[in-house]
Structure formats: C-alpha cells, structure tokens
Scaffold this motif. Structure first.
Motif, PDB file in Angstrom:
ATOM      1  N   ARG A  94       0.825  -1.212   0.000  1.00 30.17           N
ATOM      2  CA  ARG A  94       0.000   0.000   0.000  1.00 30.17           C
ATOM      3  C   ARG A  94       0.860   1.264   0.000  1.00 30.17           C
ATOM      4  O   ARG A  94       0.484   2.276  -0.591  1.00 30.17           O
ATOM      5  N   ALA A  95       2.026   1.197   0.620  1.00 32.09           N
ATOM      6  CA  ALA A  95       2.920   2.358   0.663  1.00 32.09           C
ATOM      7  C   ALA A  95       3.580   2.621  -0.690  1.00 32.09           C
ATOM      8  O   ALA A  95       4.015   3.747  -0.955  1.00 32.09           O
ATOM      9  N   ARG A  96       3.650   1.612  -1.554  1.00 32.99           N
ATOM     10  CA  ARG A  96       4.370   1.750  -2.822  1.00 32.99           C
ATOM     11  C   ARG A  96       3.474   1.861  -4.051  1.00 32.99           C
ATOM     12  O   ARG A  96       3.933   2.289  -5.101  1.00 32.99           O
ATOM     13  N   ILE A  97       2.245   1.439  -3.953  1.00 33.27           N
ATOM     14  CA  ILE A  97       1.341   1.473  -5.096  1.00 33.27           C
ATOM     15  C   ILE A  97       0.583   2.800  -5.060  1.00 33.27           C
ATOM     16  O   ILE A  97      -0.138   3.086  -4.107  1.00 33.27           O
ATOM     17  N   ASP A  98       0.764   3.622  -6.100  1.00 29.27           N
ATOM     18  CA  ASP A  98       0.189   4.968  -6.072  1.00 29.27           C
ATOM     19  C   ASP A  98      -1.028   5.130  -6.972  1.00 29.27           C
ATOM     20  O   ASP A  98      -1.419   6.248  -7.277  1.00 29.27           O
ATOM     21  N   ARG A  99      -1.636   4.037  -7.382  1.00 22.66           N
ATOM     22  CA  ARG A  99      -2.855   4.103  -8.179  1.00 22.66           C
ATOM     23  C   ARG A  99      -3.847   3.076  -7.659  1.00 22.66           C
ATOM     24  O   ARG A  99      -3.457   2.177  -6.903  1.00 22.66           O
ATOM     25  N   PRO A 100      -5.106   3.185  -8.012  1.00 18.31           N
ATOM     26  CA  PRO A 100      -6.083   2.205  -7.535  1.00 18.31           C
ATOM     27  C   PRO A 100      -5.665   0.781  -7.921  1.00 18.31           C
ATOM     28  O   PRO A 100      -5.260   0.533  -9.059  1.00 18.31           O
ATOM     29  N   ALA A 101      -5.739  -0.110  -6.950  1.00 22.33           N
ATOM     30  CA  ALA A 101      -5.323  -1.489  -7.198  1.00 22.33           C
ATOM     31  C   ALA A 101      -6.073  -2.444  -6.287  1.00 22.33           C
ATOM     32  O   ALA A 101      -6.355  -2.123  -5.136  1.00 22.33           O
ATOM     33  N   ALA A 102      -6.371  -3.601  -6.825  1.00 18.99           N
ATOM     34  CA  ALA A 102      -6.906  -4.713  -6.041  1.00 18.99           C
ATOM     35  C   ALA A 102      -5.680  -5.487  -5.565  1.00 18.99           C
ATOM     36  O   ALA A 102      -4.907  -5.991  -6.376  1.00 18.99           O
ATOM     37  N   ILE A 103      -5.483  -5.546  -4.255  1.00 18.73           N
ATOM     38  CA  ILE A 103      -4.276  -6.154  -3.686  1.00 18.73           C
ATOM     39  C   ILE A 103      -4.671  -7.316  -2.789  1.00 18.73           C
ATOM     40  O   ILE A 103      -5.529  -7.169  -1.921  1.00 18.73           O
ATOM     41  N   GLY A 104      -4.032  -8.458  -2.993  1.00 24.63           N
ATOM     42  CA  GLY A 104      -4.259  -9.617  -2.135  1.00 24.63           C
ATOM     43  C   GLY A 104      -2.933 -10.174  -1.654  1.00 24.63           C
ATOM     44  O   GLY A 104      -1.950 -10.199  -2.402  1.00 24.63           O
ATOM     45  N   VAL A 105      -2.898 -10.598  -0.396  1.00 15.69           N
ATOM     46  CA  VAL A 105      -1.690 -11.192   0.187  1.00 15.69           C
ATOM     47  C   VAL A 105      -2.096 -12.482   0.880  1.00 15.69           C
ATOM     48  O   VAL A 105      -3.072 -12.497   1.644  1.00 15.69           O
ATOM     49  N   GLN A 106      -1.360 -13.548   0.609  1.00 16.15           N
ATOM     50  CA  GLN A 106      -1.621 -14.837   1.242  1.00 16.15           C
ATOM     51  C   GLN A 106      -0.308 -15.437   1.710  1.00 16.15           C
ATOM     52  O   GLN A 106       0.655 -15.491   0.937  1.00 16.15           O
ATOM     53  N   VAL A 107      -0.261 -15.877   2.957  1.00 15.44           N
ATOM     54  CA  VAL A 107       0.896 -16.613   3.467  1.00 15.44           C
ATOM     55  C   VAL A 107       0.508 -18.084   3.454  1.00 15.44           C
ATOM     56  O   VAL A 107      -0.502 -18.470   4.041  1.00 15.44           O
ATOM     57  N   THR A 108       1.291 -18.890   2.755  1.00 18.03           N
ATOM     58  CA  THR A 108       1.027 -20.321   2.692  1.00 18.03           C
ATOM     59  C   THR A 108       2.209 -21.082   3.266  1.00 18.03           C
ATOM     60  O   THR A 108       3.340 -20.581   3.300  1.00 18.03           O
ATOM     61  N   GLU A 109       1.924 -22.286   3.704  1.00 23.85           N
ATOM     62  CA  GLU A 109       2.954 -23.109   4.334  1.00 23.85           C
ATOM     63  C   GLU A 109       3.404 -24.235   3.412  1.00 23.85           C
ATOM     64  O   GLU A 109       2.576 -24.887   2.770  1.00 23.85           O
ATOM     65  N   LEU A 110       4.706 -24.436   3.380  1.00 25.70           N
ATOM     66  CA  LEU A 110       5.306 -25.528   2.628  1.00 25.70           C
ATOM     67  C   LEU A 110       5.513 -26.714   3.575  1.00 25.70           C
ATOM     68  O   LEU A 110       5.943 -26.527   4.713  1.00 25.70           O
ATOM     69  N   ASP A 111       5.222 -27.895   3.100  1.00 28.34           N
ATOM     70  CA  ASP A 111       5.381 -29.108   3.901  1.00 28.34           C
ATOM     71  C   ASP A 111       6.863 -29.387   4.129  1.00 28.34           C
ATOM     72  O   ASP A 111       7.629 -29.562   3.175  1.00 28.34           O
ATOM     73  N   ARG A 112       7.280 -29.426   5.370  1.00 26.66           N
ATOM     74  CA  ARG A 112       8.695 -29.644   5.703  1.00 26.66           C
ATOM     75  C   ARG A 112       9.206 -31.003   5.229  1.00 26.66           C
ATOM     76  O   ARG A 112      10.387 -31.160   4.938  1.00 26.66           O
ATOM     77  N   ASP A 113       8.317 -31.989   5.148  1.00 28.29           N
ATOM     78  CA  ASP A 113       8.742 -33.340   4.751  1.00 28.29           C
ATOM     79  C   ASP A 113       8.991 -33.465   3.251  1.00 28.29           C
ATOM     80  O   ASP A 113       9.765 -34.328   2.827  1.00 28.29           O
ATOM     81  N   THR A 114       8.354 -32.628   2.460  1.00 25.94           N
ATOM     82  CA  THR A 114       8.468 -32.794   1.012  1.00 25.94           C
ATOM     83  C   THR A 114       9.118 -31.629   0.290  1.00 25.94           C
ATOM     84  O   THR A 114       9.494 -31.756  -0.871  1.00 25.94           O
ATOM     85  N   TYR A 115       9.273 -30.481   0.927  1.00 27.60           N
ATOM     86  CA  TYR A 115       9.866 -29.319   0.268  1.00 27.60           C
ATOM     87  C   TYR A 115      11.383 -29.429   0.265  1.00 27.60           C
ATOM     88  O   TYR A 115      12.003 -29.770   1.282  1.00 27.60           O
ATOM     89  N   ARG A 116      11.986 -29.132  -0.879  1.00 31.39           N
ATOM     90  CA  ARG A 116      13.445 -29.095  -0.997  1.00 31.39           C
ATOM     91  C   ARG A 116      13.829 -27.855  -1.805  1.00 31.39           C
ATOM     92  O   ARG A 116      13.145 -27.470  -2.746  1.00 31.39           O
ATOM     93  N   PHE A 117      14.958 -27.262  -1.453  1.00 30.90           N
ATOM     94  CA  PHE A 117      15.494 -26.123  -2.192  1.00 30.90           C
ATOM     95  C   PHE A 117      17.000 -26.274  -2.251  1.00 30.90           C
ATOM     96  O   PHE A 117      17.632 -26.624  -1.253  1.00 30.90           O
ATOM     97  N   VAL A 118      17.587 -26.029  -3.436  1.00 30.07           N
ATOM     98  CA  VAL A 118      19.033 -26.081  -3.590  1.00 30.07           C
ATOM     99  C   VAL A 118      19.496 -24.885  -4.406  1.00 30.07           C
ATOM    100  O   VAL A 118      18.733 -24.307  -5.181  1.00 30.07           O
ATOM    101  N   HIS A 119      20.748 -24.516  -4.217  1.00 29.45           N
ATOM    102  CA  HIS A 119      21.396 -23.533  -5.089  1.00 29.45           C
ATOM    103  C   HIS A 119      22.159 -24.350  -6.115  1.00 29.45           C
ATOM    104  O   HIS A 119      23.215 -24.923  -5.822  1.00 29.45           O
ATOM    105  N   HIS A 120      21.633 -24.450  -7.318  1.00 32.67           N
ATOM    106  CA  HIS A 120      22.221 -25.255  -8.374  1.00 32.67           C
ATOM    107  C   HIS A 120      23.385 -24.498  -9.018  1.00 32.67           C
ATOM    108  O   HIS A 120      23.208 -23.363  -9.477  1.00 32.67           O
ATOM    109  N   PRO A 121      24.576 -25.071  -9.060  1.00 33.28           N
ATOM    110  CA  PRO A 121      25.740 -24.359  -9.594  1.00 33.28           C
ATOM    111  C   PRO A 121      25.792 -24.322 -11.115  1.00 33.28           C
ATOM    112  O   PRO A 121      26.674 -23.663 -11.665  1.00 33.28           O
ATOM    113  N   GLY A 122      24.904 -25.014 -11.781  1.00 36.24           N
ATOM    114  CA  GLY A 122      24.973 -25.093 -13.246  1.00 36.24           C
ATOM    115  C   GLY A 122      25.871 -26.237 -13.661  1.00 36.24           C
ATOM    116  O   GLY A 122      26.336 -27.022 -12.836  1.00 36.24           O
TER     117      GLY A 122
END
Length: 116
Positions: free
Chosen positions: A87-115
């Motif tokens: 809201r502080a950064r959008i200076d025109r009329p806007a429909a804004i939605g925010v959702q916090v969702t949870e990732l399953d700790r047992d199945t979520y994986r993230f890596v930094h792939h070196p290529g």
C-alpha cells in the motif's frame, strides 16, 4: 526458504527492489530466517480483469511461502506487513491480495544449483 511470488498488472510501476527488501526484512522479524534465505519473483501479467472491468484498478497478488509450523499470529502479522508495504508503494487504484502459505517440511526441498 521463504519464497515470495508477486503477480501484478504489467503496467503497474513500483519500486520492486525496495518492496523486496522491505518484505525480506519483515519476514526475518516475524519468523526465524535470514534475509539471505528470502527469494522474491516478480511476475508481470499481460492482462488482468477486476470485477466487471470498469474500475481501472491494477492487480497485485502476493503469495509468501514459508515452512510449516508458524503460528496463525505470525502468519497474520506477516500478511499485514506485506500488505502495508504494498500500500505504501502502489500509487494508483489497485486490487491487492496477500496470502501466506505453508510448505510441507517433509516434502519441500530447495538447492542452489551451480549449473553445469
């Protein structure tokens, strides 16, 4: 670990770097993580439609993905802080939605792939 996905009307002009920095900082203050672990992806949408299409509003939809296990209060606080940053950064009329969702700790994986 936190992943922030920002879908927005393509023509919407706002400071993406400043928004990401503020959201990353807010995440570290609400849950146990570091700024270095936060990743934000901005995805401008070629088209959007709000209601009957006559309002002229832009659209911003944000999903903050965090590992499961945080309290409802923490998720609500994070939602409120992201919404305030938008809201502080959008200076025109806007429909804004925010959702916090949870990732399953047992199945979520993230890596930094070196290529290759």
């Amino acid at each position: 670990m936190p992943q922030i996905l920002v879908d927005h009307s393509a023509e919407l002009d706002f400071d993406r770097a400043a928004l990401a920095a503020e959201v990353h900082q807010a995440i570290t203050e609400v849950i146990d993580t570091t700024v270095a672990d936060c990743k934000t992806l901005f995805r401008p949408a070629g088209g959007h439609h709000v209601g009957d299409g006559t309002s002229g509003e832009a659209v911003v939809l944000v999903e903050v993905k965090i590992l499961a296990g945080r309290s409802a209060e923490q998720r609500a606080e994070l939602t409120a802080r992201v919404l305030a940053a938008l809201r502080a950064r959008i200076d025109r009329p806007a429909a804004i939605g925010v959702q916090v969702t949870e990732l399953d700790r047992d199945t979520y994986r993230f890596v930094h792939h070196p290529g290759r």
